[in-house]
Every structure is written in structure tokens, then in C-alpha cells.
Design a protein around this motif. Structure first.
Motif, PDB file in Angstrom:
ATOM      1  N   ARG A  83       0.834  -1.205   0.000  1.00  0.00           N
ATOM      2  CA  ARG A  83       0.000   0.000   0.000  1.00  0.00           C
ATOM      3  C   ARG A  83       0.871   1.260   0.000  1.00  0.00           C
ATOM      4  O   ARG A  83       0.593   2.219  -0.724  1.00  0.00           O
ATOM      5  CB  ARG A  83      -0.940   0.000   1.210  1.00  0.00           C
ATOM      6  N   LEU A  84       1.920   1.238   0.808  1.00  0.00           N
ATOM      7  CA  LEU A  84       2.782   2.413   0.882  1.00  0.00           C
ATOM      8  C   LEU A  84       3.561   2.602  -0.417  1.00  0.00           C
ATOM      9  O   LEU A  84       3.791   3.742  -0.853  1.00  0.00           O
ATOM     10  CB  LEU A  84       3.749   2.282   2.065  1.00  0.00           C
ATOM     11  N   PHE A  85       3.939   1.501  -1.046  1.00  0.00           N
ATOM     12  CA  PHE A  85       4.605   1.583  -2.349  1.00  0.00           C
ATOM     13  C   PHE A  85       3.715   2.331  -3.346  1.00  0.00           C
ATOM     14  O   PHE A  85       4.162   3.240  -4.052  1.00  0.00           O
ATOM     15  CB  PHE A  85       4.914   0.171  -2.861  1.00  0.00           C
ATOM     16  N   GLU A  86       2.433   1.960  -3.384  1.00  0.00           N
ATOM     17  CA  GLU A  86       1.509   2.596  -4.324  1.00  0.00           C
ATOM     18  C   GLU A  86       1.327   4.079  -3.996  1.00  0.00           C
ATOM     19  O   GLU A  86       1.318   4.931  -4.895  1.00  0.00           O
ATOM     20  CB  GLU A  86       0.158   1.876  -4.269  1.00  0.00           C
ATOM     21  N   VAL A  87       1.201   4.399  -2.717  1.00  0.00           N
ATOM     22  CA  VAL A  87       1.006   5.800  -2.310  1.00  0.00           C
ATOM     23  C   VAL A  87       2.228   6.645  -2.686  1.00  0.00           C
ATOM     24  O   VAL A  87       2.090   7.764  -3.215  1.00  0.00           O
ATOM     25  CB  VAL A  87       0.722   5.884  -0.795  1.00  0.00           C
ATOM     26  N   LEU A  88       3.424   6.133  -2.450  1.00  0.00           N
ATOM     27  CA  LEU A  88       4.626   6.915  -2.752  1.00  0.00           C
ATOM     28  C   LEU A  88       4.857   7.029  -4.261  1.00  0.00           C
ATOM     29  O   LEU A  88       5.401   8.041  -4.725  1.00  0.00           O
ATOM     30  CB  LEU A  88       5.846   6.295  -2.059  1.00  0.00           C
ATOM     31  N   MET A  89       4.443   6.027  -5.018  1.00  0.00           N
ATOM     32  CA  MET A  89       4.522   6.168  -6.473  1.00  0.00           C
ATOM     33  C   MET A  89       3.537   7.232  -6.952  1.00  0.00           C
ATOM     34  O   MET A  89       3.826   7.986  -7.883  1.00  0.00           O
ATOM     35  CB  MET A  89       4.238   4.828  -7.153  1.00  0.00           C
ATOM     36  N   ARG A  90       2.375   7.319  -6.309  1.00  0.00           N
ATOM     37  CA  ARG A  90       1.439   8.397  -6.638  1.00  0.00           C
ATOM     38  C   ARG A  90       2.083   9.756  -6.361  1.00  0.00           C
ATOM     39  O   ARG A  90       1.876  10.719  -7.108  1.00  0.00           O
ATOM     40  CB  ARG A  90       0.170   8.267  -5.794  1.00  0.00           C
ATOM     41  N   ARG A  91       2.837   9.824  -5.272  1.00  0.00           N
ATOM     42  CA  ARG A  91       3.492  11.093  -4.934  1.00  0.00           C
ATOM     43  C   ARG A  91       4.505  11.468  -6.019  1.00  0.00           C
ATOM     44  O   ARG A  91       4.602  12.626  -6.415  1.00  0.00           O
ATOM     45  CB  ARG A  91       4.175  10.992  -3.572  1.00  0.00           C
ATOM     46  N   LEU A  92       5.246  10.506  -6.501  1.00  0.00           N
ATOM     47  CA  LEU A  92       6.198  10.785  -7.581  1.00  0.00           C
ATOM     48  C   LEU A  92       5.463  11.203  -8.854  1.00  0.00           C
ATOM     49  O   LEU A  92       5.926  12.096  -9.576  1.00  0.00           O
ATOM     50  CB  LEU A  92       7.073   9.561  -7.839  1.00  0.00           C
ATOM     51  N   GLU A 165      15.327   8.138 -16.569  1.00  0.00           N
ATOM     52  CA  GLU A 165      14.761   8.619 -17.837  1.00  0.00           C
ATOM     53  C   GLU A 165      13.766   7.650 -18.452  1.00  0.00           C
ATOM     54  O   GLU A 165      13.155   7.946 -19.475  1.00  0.00           O
ATOM     55  CB  GLU A 165      15.901   8.878 -18.840  1.00  0.00           C
ATOM     56  N   ASP A 166      13.604   6.492 -17.832  1.00  0.00           N
ATOM     57  CA  ASP A 166      12.667   5.489 -18.342  1.00  0.00           C
ATOM     58  C   ASP A 166      11.232   5.928 -18.047  1.00  0.00           C
ATOM     59  O   ASP A 166      10.892   6.174 -16.883  1.00  0.00           O
ATOM     60  CB  ASP A 166      12.963   4.154 -17.661  1.00  0.00           C
ATOM     61  N   PRO A 167      10.369   6.044 -19.076  1.00  0.00           N
ATOM     62  CA  PRO A 167       8.965   6.430 -18.831  1.00  0.00           C
ATOM     63  C   PRO A 167       8.265   5.505 -17.847  1.00  0.00           C
ATOM     64  O   PRO A 167       7.340   5.928 -17.137  1.00  0.00           O
ATOM     65  CB  PRO A 167       8.329   6.360 -20.218  1.00  0.00           C
ATOM     66  N   GLY A 168       8.689   4.252 -17.802  1.00  0.00           N
ATOM     67  CA  GLY A 168       8.089   3.293 -16.881  1.00  0.00           C
ATOM     68  C   GLY A 168       8.649   3.348 -15.478  1.00  0.00           C
ATOM     69  O   GLY A 168       8.168   2.650 -14.584  1.00  0.00           O
ATOM     70  N   LEU A 169       9.701   4.167 -15.280  1.00  0.00           N
ATOM     71  CA  LEU A 169      10.332   4.360 -13.975  1.00  0.00           C
ATOM     72  C   LEU A 169      10.770   3.043 -13.332  1.00  0.00           C
ATOM     73  O   LEU A 169      10.608   2.839 -12.112  1.00  0.00           O
ATOM     74  CB  LEU A 169       9.396   5.117 -13.027  1.00  0.00           C
ATOM     75  N   ALA A 170      11.370   2.167 -14.132  1.00  0.00           N
ATOM     76  CA  ALA A 170      11.782   0.857 -13.616  1.00  0.00           C
ATOM     77  C   ALA A 170      12.813   0.995 -12.499  1.00  0.00           C
ATOM     78  O   ALA A 170      12.719   0.322 -11.458  1.00  0.00           O
ATOM     79  CB  ALA A 170      12.340   0.009 -14.754  1.00  0.00           C
ATOM     80  N   ARG A 171      13.822   1.852 -12.702  1.00  0.00           N
ATOM     81  CA  ARG A 171      14.852   2.034 -11.674  1.00  0.00           C
ATOM     82  C   ARG A 171      14.254   2.618 -10.394  1.00  0.00           C
ATOM     83  O   ARG A 171      14.613   2.224  -9.289  1.00  0.00           O
ATOM     84  CB  ARG A 171      15.953   2.966 -12.180  1.00  0.00           C
ATOM     85  N   THR A 172      13.355   3.570 -10.558  1.00  0.00           N
ATOM     86  CA  THR A 172      12.736   4.203  -9.401  1.00  0.00           C
ATOM     87  C   THR A 172      11.916   3.199  -8.603  1.00  0.00           C
ATOM     88  O   THR A 172      11.996   3.153  -7.368  1.00  0.00           O
ATOM     89  CB  THR A 172      11.829   5.371  -9.843  1.00  0.00           C
ATOM     90  N   MET A 173      11.116   2.398  -9.302  1.00  0.00           N
ATOM     91  CA  MET A 173      10.284   1.414  -8.609  1.00  0.00           C
ATOM     92  C   MET A 173      11.141   0.370  -7.908  1.00  0.00           C
ATOM     93  O   MET A 173      10.817  -0.044  -6.792  1.00  0.00           O
ATOM     94  CB  MET A 173       9.320   0.763  -9.597  1.00  0.00           C
ATOM     95  N   ALA A 174      12.227  -0.032  -8.539  1.00  0.00           N
ATOM     96  CA  ALA A 174      13.125  -1.001  -7.902  1.00  0.00           C
ATOM     97  C   ALA A 174      13.758  -0.399  -6.653  1.00  0.00           C
ATOM     98  O   ALA A 174      13.863  -1.068  -5.610  1.00  0.00           O
ATOM     99  CB  ALA A 174      14.209  -1.441  -8.888  1.00  0.00           C
ATOM    100  N   ALA A 175      14.166   0.871  -6.741  1.00  0.00           N
ATOM    101  CA  ALA A 175      14.775   1.534  -5.584  1.00  0.00           C
ATOM    102  C   ALA A 175      13.771   1.686  -4.454  1.00  0.00           C
ATOM    103  O   ALA A 175      14.093   1.461  -3.279  1.00  0.00           O
ATOM    104  CB  ALA A 175      15.325   2.900  -6.000  1.00  0.00           C
TER     105      ALA A 175
END
Length: 237
Positions: A83-92, A165-175
Motif C-alpha cells: 500500500r505504501l509503495f503505491e502511495v509513494l509512487m502516486r506522490r512521484l 529517464e525510463d517512462p516506466g520508472l523501472a529504476r525508481t520502482m526497484a529503488a
């Protein structure tokens, strides 16, 4: 302009200026001139440049919170970390249109410890709301500790996000996934988190009793060092 429209216009102008120059070089008059209002009109909505920063955080909070809370259908059956993962991705996602402003703030905070501290405090308040949105207790001492830890965690993720720079934010989601895994104690283990504030003698007594328990890992209750204190100069929008 109505009061609310003036506030929005001033905030948009401030963020646009922040994407062009360091925070220290943005005067209140610059913001008023950019959005076409008088200083008197702007003063009715904002008291200082720090107030504009606080408005940025609050606006981001509202954007995230408006998309649903812990009772949302998409959270059904998910644990606190998910749940927190989803909320913080919304913040980004909410910060995406202001990426250059965030980048500028990050650079400015590295040169200005007082600004970095102010941003960290703003982030702690915001992260309380993010915890609430994820259905995680954010009240009392334990909630305060969780918010502080989450502010530091999110600051580290922001650094990756700014370079992703990935539109899918793969690195960000992994981090983010890795940081939440490392900071799992912030999510629900109230006793372990709150023990940070227990007086030294009580902590020592608790540690001694844990060491005598069969199969107990003596380091299990230790918070990771890099989560116990914020990185210097790291803003956390």
C-alpha cells in the motif's frame, strides 16, 4: 483573481522560477511579477518564500490523497508495504510536472543546511499523510518516528527518480521497493520502532533479555544506521 486563484497562480509561478534558478535567488517580488499580481495580493496568501515551499508540499499531499485511501478497492488484500509503495509512487507521479523544481531544490539544499532542515520538516509532515493514506498508524511517538524515517527513505528514492529517464520508472520502482524492504520496521512493528525512544537503561535491559531467548538474533531490533538519521542536504518533497 479570487484568493484561491491567486494562491494557485503564485505557487505555479514560484515553481516555474524554481526550475530556472536556485531557491536563494527567488525573491517574493519575482513571484508576484511572474504571476501578474501585486505584492499586497500575494501577501494575503503567503507570508514568505518558506510559506510557498509549504504550499508546494500541501498541494502535492492533496493530489495524492484525492486518489484514494486505505479503503480503496485497489488496496484490497495488500499488505502495508504494498500500500505504501503505491502511495509513494502516486506522490512521484504528482511531482512529475515539477521535476525541474525538485531538482533545483535538491541542489539548493545541498548548499544550505537550514533549507535542507526545513525541507525535511515539511517532508515529515507530508509523510504522516502518506502513512495515513496507506492505512498505517501515524499517531503518537511511533507515528512520528515512522514519518521521520519515511522522509529520509523518500529523499533517497527522489535521487534515483530524478535520474530515471525510463517512462516506466523501472529504476525508481526497484529503488523504492528495496528501500521499503530495508525499512520494513517503519510499517508495522510498533514495539521495535518505539523502542528507539525508550530510556537507555530500559533498552539495555530489553536487549539483555532478548539475548537469552533461544534462536533470537541479537541485532534483530537494531534499526539500520542509514535509516536512523537523515542524509545531510537531502530534500524530500
Amino acid at each position: 483573481m479570487t484568493s484561491e486563484t491567486t494562491r494557485d497562480a503564485c505557487l505555479r509561478s514560484f515553481l516555474a522560477l524554481l526550475g530556472e534558478r536556485p531557491f536563494a535567488r527567488i525573491a517574493l517580488r519575482d513571484v508576484a511579477e511572474r504571476c501578474g499580481v501585486s505584492l499586497a495580493e500575494m501577501r494575503a496568501s503567503f507570508a514568505s518564500s518558506q510559506d510557498l515551499l509549504a504550499a508546494f508540499f500541501r498541494s502535492t499531499d492533496r493530489h495524492v490523497l484525492s486518489e484514494g485511501g486505505p479503503d480503496a478497492e485497489e488496496f484490497a488484500g495488500e499488505g502495508p508495504k504494498e500500500r505504501l509503495f503505491e502511495v509513494l509512487m502516486r506522490r512521484l507521479d504528482a511531482l512529475e510536472p515539477h521535476k525541474e523544481a525538485v531538482r533545483s531544490l535538491r541542489r539548493s539544499a545541498r548548499r544550505d543546511p537550514l533549507l535542507a532542515l526545513h525541507l525535511l520538516r515539511l517532508s515529515e509532515t507530508s509523510q504522516r499523510w502518506m502513512l495515513a493514506s496507506a492505512g498505517i498508524d501515524c499517531t503518537g511517538l511511533a507515528g512520528s518516528i515512522r514519518a521521520k524515517g519515511l522522509a529520509v527513505l523518500f529523499a533517497r528514492v527522489l535521487g534515483v527518480w530524478l535520474e530515471d529517464e525510463d517512462p516506466g520508472l523501472a529504476r525508481t520502482m526497484a529503488a523504492l521497493d528495496q528501500e521499503l524492504e530495508r525499512g520494513a520496521k517503519l510499517l508495522g512493528m510498533l514495539d521495535d520502532v518505539a523502542s528507539i525512544a525508550i530510556p537507555w537503561r530500559k533498552r539495555r535491559a530489553t536487549a539483555a533479555s532478548h539475548e537469552t531467548a533461544p534462536g533470537k538474533n541479537p541485532r534483530q531490533d537494531d534499526a539500520p544506521a542509514d535509516e536512523a538519521a537523515p542524509a545531510a542536504g537531502e530534500p524530500a518533497a
